[in-house]
Scaffold this motif. Structure first.
Motif, mmCIF file in Angstrom:
data_model
loop_
_atom_site.group_PDB
_atom_site.id
_atom_site.type_symbol
_atom_site.label_atom_id
_atom_site.label_comp_id
_atom_site.label_asym_id
_atom_site.label_seq_id
_atom_site.Cartn_x
_atom_site.Cartn_y
_atom_site.Cartn_z
ATOM 1 N N LEU A 76 0.841 -1.182 0.000
ATOM 2 C CA LEU A 76 0.000 0.000 0.000
ATOM 3 C C LEU A 76 0.881 1.239 0.000
ATOM 4 N N CYS A 77 0.625 2.147 -0.940
ATOM 5 C CA CYS A 77 1.473 3.330 -1.036
ATOM 6 C C CYS A 77 1.205 4.280 0.121
ATOM 7 N N GLN A 78 2.293 4.698 0.741
ATOM 8 C CA GLN A 78 2.208 5.603 1.881
ATOM 9 C C GLN A 78 2.977 6.892 1.612
ATOM 10 N N GLU A 80 3.752 10.692 -0.345
ATOM 11 C CA GLU A 80 3.045 11.962 -0.194
ATOM 12 C C GLU A 80 1.742 12.119 -0.984
ATOM 13 N N ALA A 81 1.823 11.850 -2.295
ATOM 14 C CA ALA A 81 0.631 12.064 -3.128
ATOM 15 C C ALA A 81 -0.523 11.186 -2.649
ATOM 16 N N CYS A 82 -0.208 9.961 -2.272
ATOM 17 C CA CYS A 82 -1.251 9.063 -1.781
ATOM 18 C C CYS A 82 -1.731 9.489 -0.395
ATOM 19 N N GLN A 83 -0.796 9.975 0.417
ATOM 20 C CA GLN A 83 -1.174 10.491 1.737
ATOM 21 C C GLN A 83 -2.212 11.599 1.592
ATOM 22 N N TYR A 117 6.724 3.144 -0.986
ATOM 23 C CA TYR A 117 6.815 4.597 -1.080
ATOM 24 C C TYR A 117 6.885 5.027 -2.527
ATOM 25 N N CYS A 118 5.720 5.234 -3.086
ATOM 26 C CA CYS A 118 5.418 5.661 -4.457
ATOM 27 C C CYS A 118 5.532 4.515 -5.452
ATOM 28 N N LEU A 119 4.431 4.290 -6.124
ATOM 29 C CA LEU A 119 4.350 3.254 -7.160
ATOM 30 C C LEU A 119 4.356 3.893 -8.541
ATOM 31 N N GLY A 120 4.624 5.199 -8.589
ATOM 32 C CA GLY A 120 4.600 5.900 -9.874
ATOM 33 C C GLY A 120 3.193 6.043 -10.413
ATOM 34 N N LEU A 121 2.228 5.970 -9.535
ATOM 35 C CA LEU A 121 0.829 6.001 -9.943
ATOM 36 C C LEU A 121 0.116 7.135 -9.198
ATOM 37 N N CYS A 122 0.869 8.220 -8.950
ATOM 38 C CA CYS A 122 0.371 9.307 -8.109
ATOM 39 C C CYS A 122 -0.917 9.908 -8.671
ATOM 40 N N ALA A 123 -1.037 9.945 -10.009
ATOM 41 C CA ALA A 123 -2.220 10.550 -10.618
ATOM 42 C C ALA A 123 -3.480 9.767 -10.279
ATOM 43 N N PRO A 126 -5.351 7.235 -4.113
ATOM 44 C CA PRO A 126 -4.356 6.390 -3.450
ATOM 45 C C PRO A 126 -4.183 5.038 -4.151
ATOM 46 N N SER A 127 -2.961 4.555 -4.185
ATOM 47 C CA SER A 127 -2.694 3.346 -4.941
ATOM 48 C C SER A 127 -2.060 2.218 -4.133
ATOM 49 N N ALA A 128 -2.126 1.050 -4.729
ATOM 50 C CA ALA A 128 -1.577 -0.144 -4.090
ATOM 51 C C ALA A 128 -1.060 -1.070 -5.180
HETATM 52 FE FE1 FES Z 1 1.545 6.895 -4.107
HETATM 53 FE FE2 FES Z 1 3.127 8.033 -5.967
HETATM 54 S S1 FES Z 1 2.731 8.674 -3.961
HETATM 55 S S2 FES Z 1 1.867 6.313 -6.152
#
Ligand code: FES
Length: 152
Positions: A76-78, A80-83, A117-123, A126-128
């Motif tokens: 699970l992405c934690q 910044e963008a997902c936060q 920490y970031c999956l490159g899916l910030c757009a 929240p991503s996983a």
């Molecule tokens: Fe979650 Fe980039 S911060 S995918």
């Protein structure tokens, strides 16, 4: 043991590198899916460091697992963008649904939950990532689906 001899082979291959510990741990995790306890003394002896030091590195870097993972691995992405899109609440709900925290595996061996920490899916935050497949725009419905899926 079998683990010790396979570990020794990996150590042998990589110990000539500069800063060999991380590549060795990486290789061992690739081989076994985690870094088994039995591998630690082999690494320690070859690199002339203490077992405690090796253990310290394994636990410091969350990419390494000290125990085998579950049948599914959910990251699970934690970052910044997902936060900013509510990943804290997502994490809380997921932990409750699965009955485990981060870096834990469900008792039935079905799933391991890990932060990433970031999956490159910030757009699509929240991503996983479930078993290597990314999932964006997590919401309650998707969480329920994921939880049911890993259990089945
Ligand atoms: Fe979650 Fe980039 S911060 S995918």
């Amino acid at each position: 043991t079998e683990i010790a001899s396979r570990t020794a082979a990996i150590v042998q291959e990589l110990k000539g590198l500069e800063g060999p510990l991380l590549p060795i741990l990486h290789g061992i995790q690739e081989e076994f899916g985690h870094v088994p306890q039995d591998a630690l003394p082999v690494i320690a002896e070859a690199l002339n460091i203490s077992k405690a030091e090796v253990h310290g590195v394994v636990t410091f870097y969350h990419d390494y697992r000290s125990h085998p993972a579950g049948r599914h691995v959910l990251k699970l992405c934690q970052a910044e963008a997902c936060q900013s899109m509510g990943s804290d609440a997502i994490a809380a709900k997921l932990k409750q649904l699965l009955g485990i925290g981060f870096h834990e595996t469900a008792r039935d061996g079905s799933v391991t939950l890990e932060p990433v920490y970031c999956l490159g899916l910030c757009a699509c935050a929240p991503s996983a990532m479930l078993d290597g497949e990314v999932i964006g725009r997590l919401d309650d419905e998707k969480l329920d689906e994921i939880a049911a899926g890993v259990r089945s």
